[in-house]
Design an enzyme around this catalytic site. Structure first.
Site, PDB file in Angstrom:
ATOM      1  N   HIS A  12      -2.499  -2.783  -7.888  1.00 49.27           N
ATOM      2  CA  HIS A  12      -2.528  -3.319  -6.525  1.00 49.27           C
ATOM      3  C   HIS A  12      -1.863  -4.699  -6.413  1.00 49.27           C
ATOM      4  CE1 HIS A  12      -3.955  -4.078  -2.472  1.00 49.27           C
ATOM      5  NE2 HIS A  12      -4.447  -5.234  -2.889  1.00 49.27           N
TER       6      HIS A  12
ATOM      7  N   HIS B  31       0.827  -1.213   0.000  1.00 54.59           N
ATOM      8  CA  HIS B  31       0.000   0.000   0.000  1.00 54.59           C
ATOM      9  C   HIS B  31       0.862   1.263   0.000  1.00 54.59           C
ATOM     10  CE1 HIS B  31      -4.047  -1.847   1.603  1.00 54.59           C
ATOM     11  NE2 HIS B  31      -3.818  -2.110   0.337  1.00 54.59           N
TER      12      HIS B  31
HETATM   13  N1  LIG Z   1     -12.086  -4.978  -0.687  1.00 52.75           N
HETATM   14  C1  LIG Z   1     -11.118  -5.873  -0.636  1.00 52.75           C
HETATM   15  O1  LIG Z   1     -11.136  -6.801   0.176  1.00 52.75           O
HETATM   16  C2  LIG Z   1      -9.999  -5.792  -1.619  1.00 52.75           C
HETATM   17  C3  LIG Z   1      -9.143  -6.894  -1.794  1.00 52.75           C
HETATM   18  C4  LIG Z   1      -8.134  -6.799  -2.734  1.00 52.75           C
HETATM   19  C5  LIG Z   1      -7.999  -5.655  -3.499  1.00 52.75           C
HETATM   20  N2  LIG Z   1      -8.850  -4.623  -3.320  1.00 52.75           N
HETATM   21  C6  LIG Z   1      -8.766  -3.441  -4.169  1.00 52.75           C
HETATM   22  O2  LIG Z   1      -9.049  -3.840  -5.498  1.00 52.75           O
HETATM   23  C7  LIG Z   1      -8.408  -2.933  -6.394  1.00 52.75           C
HETATM   24  C8  LIG Z   1      -7.695  -3.715  -7.455  1.00 52.75           C
HETATM   25  O3  LIG Z   1      -8.634  -4.511  -8.157  1.00 52.75           O
HETATM   26  P1  LIG Z   1      -8.333  -4.989  -9.648  1.00 52.75           P
HETATM   27  O4  LIG Z   1      -6.979  -5.564  -9.724  1.00 52.75           O
HETATM   28  O5  LIG Z   1      -9.484  -5.784 -10.082  1.00 52.75           O
HETATM   29  O6  LIG Z   1      -8.242  -3.610 -10.416  1.00 52.75           O
HETATM   30  P2  LIG Z   1      -9.283  -2.859 -11.389  1.00 52.75           P
HETATM   31  O7  LIG Z   1     -10.614  -2.829 -10.848  1.00 52.75           O
HETATM   32  O8  LIG Z   1      -8.620  -1.574 -11.738  1.00 52.75           O
HETATM   33  O9  LIG Z   1      -9.299  -3.804 -12.662  1.00 52.75           O
HETATM   34  C9  LIG Z   1      -8.090  -3.992 -13.351  1.00 52.75           C
HETATM   35  C10 LIG Z   1      -8.197  -3.568 -14.824  1.00 52.75           C
HETATM   36  O10 LIG Z   1      -8.758  -4.649 -15.535  1.00 52.75           O
HETATM   37  C11 LIG Z   1      -9.878  -4.213 -16.299  1.00 52.75           C
HETATM   38  N3  LIG Z   1     -10.810  -5.330 -16.299  1.00 52.75           N
HETATM   39  C12 LIG Z   1     -11.505  -5.820 -15.256  1.00 52.75           C
HETATM   40  N4  LIG Z   1     -12.179  -6.912 -15.629  1.00 52.75           N
HETATM   41  C13 LIG Z   1     -11.904  -7.126 -16.931  1.00 52.75           C
HETATM   42  C14 LIG Z   1     -12.278  -8.112 -17.875  1.00 52.75           C
HETATM   43  N5  LIG Z   1     -13.044  -9.150 -17.547  1.00 52.75           N
HETATM   44  N6  LIG Z   1     -11.807  -7.996 -19.134  1.00 52.75           N
HETATM   45  C15 LIG Z   1     -10.992  -6.971 -19.490  1.00 52.75           C
HETATM   46  N7  LIG Z   1     -10.586  -6.025 -18.636  1.00 52.75           N
HETATM   47  C16 LIG Z   1     -11.046  -6.098 -17.374  1.00 52.75           C
HETATM   48  C17 LIG Z   1     -10.376  -2.971 -15.614  1.00 52.75           C
HETATM   49  O11 LIG Z   1     -11.046  -2.143 -16.524  1.00 52.75           O
HETATM   50  C18 LIG Z   1      -9.074  -2.365 -15.109  1.00 52.75           C
HETATM   51  O12 LIG Z   1      -8.467  -1.610 -16.126  1.00 52.75           O
HETATM   52  C19 LIG Z   1      -7.489  -2.090  -5.567  1.00 52.75           C
HETATM   53  O13 LIG Z   1      -8.054  -0.821  -5.379  1.00 52.75           O
HETATM   54  C20 LIG Z   1      -7.411  -2.823  -4.258  1.00 52.75           C
HETATM   55  O14 LIG Z   1      -7.142  -1.960  -3.183  1.00 52.75           O
HETATM   56  C21 LIG Z   1      -9.840  -4.677  -2.397  1.00 52.75           C
HETATM   57  O1  LIG Z   2     -10.006  -8.468   3.020  1.00 51.14           O
HETATM   58  C1  LIG Z   2      -9.017  -8.178   3.694  1.00 51.14           C
HETATM   59  O2  LIG Z   2      -9.066  -8.119   4.929  1.00 51.14           O
HETATM   60  C2  LIG Z   2      -7.729  -7.885   3.044  1.00 51.14           C
HETATM   61  O3  LIG Z   2      -6.804  -7.429   3.683  1.00 51.14           O
HETATM   62  C3  LIG Z   2      -7.608  -8.197   1.583  1.00 51.14           C
HETATM   63  C4  LIG Z   2      -6.598  -7.337   0.859  1.00 51.14           C
HETATM   64  O4  LIG Z   2      -6.142  -8.102  -0.253  1.00 51.14           O
HETATM   65  C5  LIG Z   2      -7.183  -6.057   0.296  1.00 51.14           C
HETATM   66  O5  LIG Z   2      -6.231  -5.417  -0.503  1.00 51.14           O
HETATM   67  C6  LIG Z   2      -7.775  -5.106   1.307  1.00 51.14           C
HETATM   68  O6  LIG Z   2      -8.467  -4.050   0.657  1.00 51.14           O
HETATM   69  C7  LIG Z   2      -6.749  -4.472   2.187  1.00 51.14           C
HETATM   70  O7  LIG Z   2      -7.403  -3.983   3.285  1.00 51.14           O
HETATM   71  P1  LIG Z   2      -6.914  -2.727   4.123  1.00 51.14           P
HETATM   72  O8  LIG Z   2      -7.768  -2.799   5.325  1.00 51.14           O
HETATM   73  O9  LIG Z   2      -5.461  -2.910   4.396  1.00 51.14           O
HETATM   74  O10 LIG Z   2      -7.170  -1.529   3.281  1.00 51.14           O
HETATM   75 ZN   LIG Z   3      -5.041  -6.856  -1.591  1.00 52.40          ZN
END
Ligand SMILES: NC(=O)c1ccc[n+]([C@@H]2O[C@H](COP(=O)([O-])OP(=O)(O)OC[C@H]3O[C@@H](n4cnc5c(N)ncnc54)[C@H](O)[C@@H]3O)[C@@H](O)[C@H]2O)c1
Ligand SMILES: O=C(O)C(=O)C[C@@H](O)[C@H](O)[C@H](O)COP(=O)(O)O
Ligand SMILES: [Zn+2]
Length: 381
Positions: free
Chosen positions: A279, A264
């Site tokens: 990410h 991060h």
């Molecule tokens: N809430 C959680 O528990 C959690 C866990 C892990 C990551 N995250 C967050 O998720 C984000 C990263 O997610 P990501 O890697 O999916 O990134 P993203 O949402 O930016 O998607 C990645 C790229 O792939 C493209 N894309 C998505 N699906 C597609 C498909 N089927 N075909 C073609 N293109 C496609 C999107 O348009 C984008 O350009 C970060 O902000 C991270 O902090 C959250």
């Molecule tokens: O779901 C969770 O808990 C995680 O930590 C999953 C991570 O992969 C994800 O990137 C999550 O958004 C990170 O959480 P944060 O609390 O550190 O922002």
């Molecule tokens: Zn993550």
């Protein structure tokens, strides 16, 4: 037998996230977008929906989802289509989505549907969590990362200049629909990025899964056979188990942050610019660093750190901050972001460190000087 569109197909996998009255299913399988309307209507009868997506995913998959909703009699407001990329997890885009939902006059029991990767899921889940103090929310994850991690568990939010995901709420979805076919349009860089979070589950506490990935990585990437679906299901099971045990990260859930304290900080220091770092890449570098730092502190064998780095590298992922293109990074800038990490308690740093592969643990009160010196070495050598 003629299967009803809403029934689970024989080869779907359903992972239950057990959270009492907020329990929900993660349905994983082929051809699920076409069945999404019936799946949603079964769980949320009568709900109207607004789909939130990004421009790339909209061009590829939105019409099919809208068609599935129409066929199931699900009423849709106009979709909200946002720019693709990490910069979309911002206050400005949050306001845009909130206004869009309100302008469509969706009610509390109506559903916000996230069609996209983790960026769309985190942003629209946050909007769903705050509009009318909490609307129904459904995830249709389209990236590997979203299918194995971000769509499950209810962490939602946006980024701040002060650090990653610093503003958000816990808001669980009512349903996750992970259509594995949709990954066919994902590009190689984004697939690899999602794979970092798959490997993470093995590195935390599933050494057999990590060893299986070492044997089957090429099959997971190629999509031939069952390996990819198995990796997705195993990842969702791993995450669902942790979330059910510790929904709001009062303890064990922090293990899912392996690689994220360093990762991060790298994302914040590169200005959330997806062209420089996404990410999953940040998590890959962060996990390699967590192993090297643990080895440096004498907590784990260097050979384990080397094995992890070799696997991530073979998957096409970066393993060092020096691999990030653009202007060089600075250890003090990274330390400023690390100081804002949500695991910081009473001003003290918490890291997820390791005693070996599959032996991650929560390390409290980690010496910031040791971290800064480690980062200086990592950035210079
Ligand atoms: N809430 C959680 O528990 C959690 C866990 C892990 C990551 N995250 C967050 O998720 C984000 C990263 O997610 P990501 O890697 O999916 O990134 P993203 O949402 O930016 O998607 C990645 C790229 O792939 C493209 N894309 C998505 N699906 C597609 C498909 N089927 N075909 C073609 N293109 C496609 C999107 O348009 C984008 O350009 C970060 O902000 C991270 O902090 C959250
Ligand atoms: O779901 C969770 O808990 C995680 O930590 C999953 C991570 O992969 C994800 O990137 C999550 O958004 C990170 O959480 P944060 O609390 O550190 O922002
Ligand atoms: Zn993550």
């Amino acid at each position: 037998m003629n299967m009803g569109m809403g029934e689970a197909a024989a080869n779907d996998t359903t992972v239950r996230v057990a959270l009492g009255e907020r329990s929900y299913d993660v349905v994983i399988g082929s051809g699920l977008v076409e069945r999404a309307g019936r799946l949603l209507a079964e769980r949320l009868p009568g709900a109207r929906v607004v789909v939130v997506t990004d421009e790339t995913v909209a061009g590829l998959h939105l019409a099919r989802l809208e068609n599935a909703f129409a066929q199931a009699g699900v009423t849709m407001a106009a979709p909200a289509v946002l720019p693709a990329g990490e910069a979309t997890k911002s206050f400005d885009r949050l306001r845009e989505v909130v206004d869009h939902i309100l302008a469509a006059r969706l009610e509390r029991a109506d559903a916000v549907v996230a069609l996209g990767g983790g960026v769309i899921g985190d942003l629209s889940g946050f909007a769903a969590g705050i509009v009318r103090r909490g609307m129904a929310f459904v995830q249709v994850p389209t990236s590997l990362l979203a299918q194995v991690d971000s769509s499950v568990g209810g962490k939602t939010g946006i980024n701040s200049a002060h650090g990653k995901n610093l503003v958000g709420v816990f808001h669980q979805p009512a349903l996750v629909i992970a259509d594995t076919d949709i990954l066919d349009t994902l590009d190689a860089r984004q697939f690899a990025a999602g794979y970092a979070e798959v490997a993470k589950y093995g590195l935390i506490d599933r050494p057999d899964f990590f060893a299986w990935l070492e044997e089957n990585r090429e099959l997971v990437f190629s999509g031939h056979g069952e390996a990819r679906a198995r990796a997705i299901a195993e990842s969702c099971r791993a995450k669902a188990e942790v979330v059910a045990a510790d929904e709001r990260e009062s303890g064990r859930r922090a293990l899912l942050n392996l690689g994220h304290t360093f990762g991060h900080a790298l994302e914040a220091a590169t200005g959330y610019r997806s062209e420089r770092l996404v990410h999953g890449e940040a998590v890959s570098i962060g996990m390699a660093q967590a192993f090297r730092f643990s080895a440096h502190l004498g907590l784990c064998e260097s050979v384990d750190a080397e094995r992890v780095a070799a696997h991530l590298s073979a998957a096409g992922l970066p393993i060092s901050p020096r691999a990030i293109a653009g202007e060089p990074l600075d250890a003090d800038m990274l330390m400023a972001a690390i100081a804002q990490d949500k695991k910081v308690s009473h001003g003290r740093l918490t890291f997820i460190l390791v005693r070996g592969i599959g032996q991650a643990f929560i390390a409290k009160d980690v010496d910031p000087v040791a971290v800064r010196d480690f980062l200086r070495d990592e950035l210079s050598s």
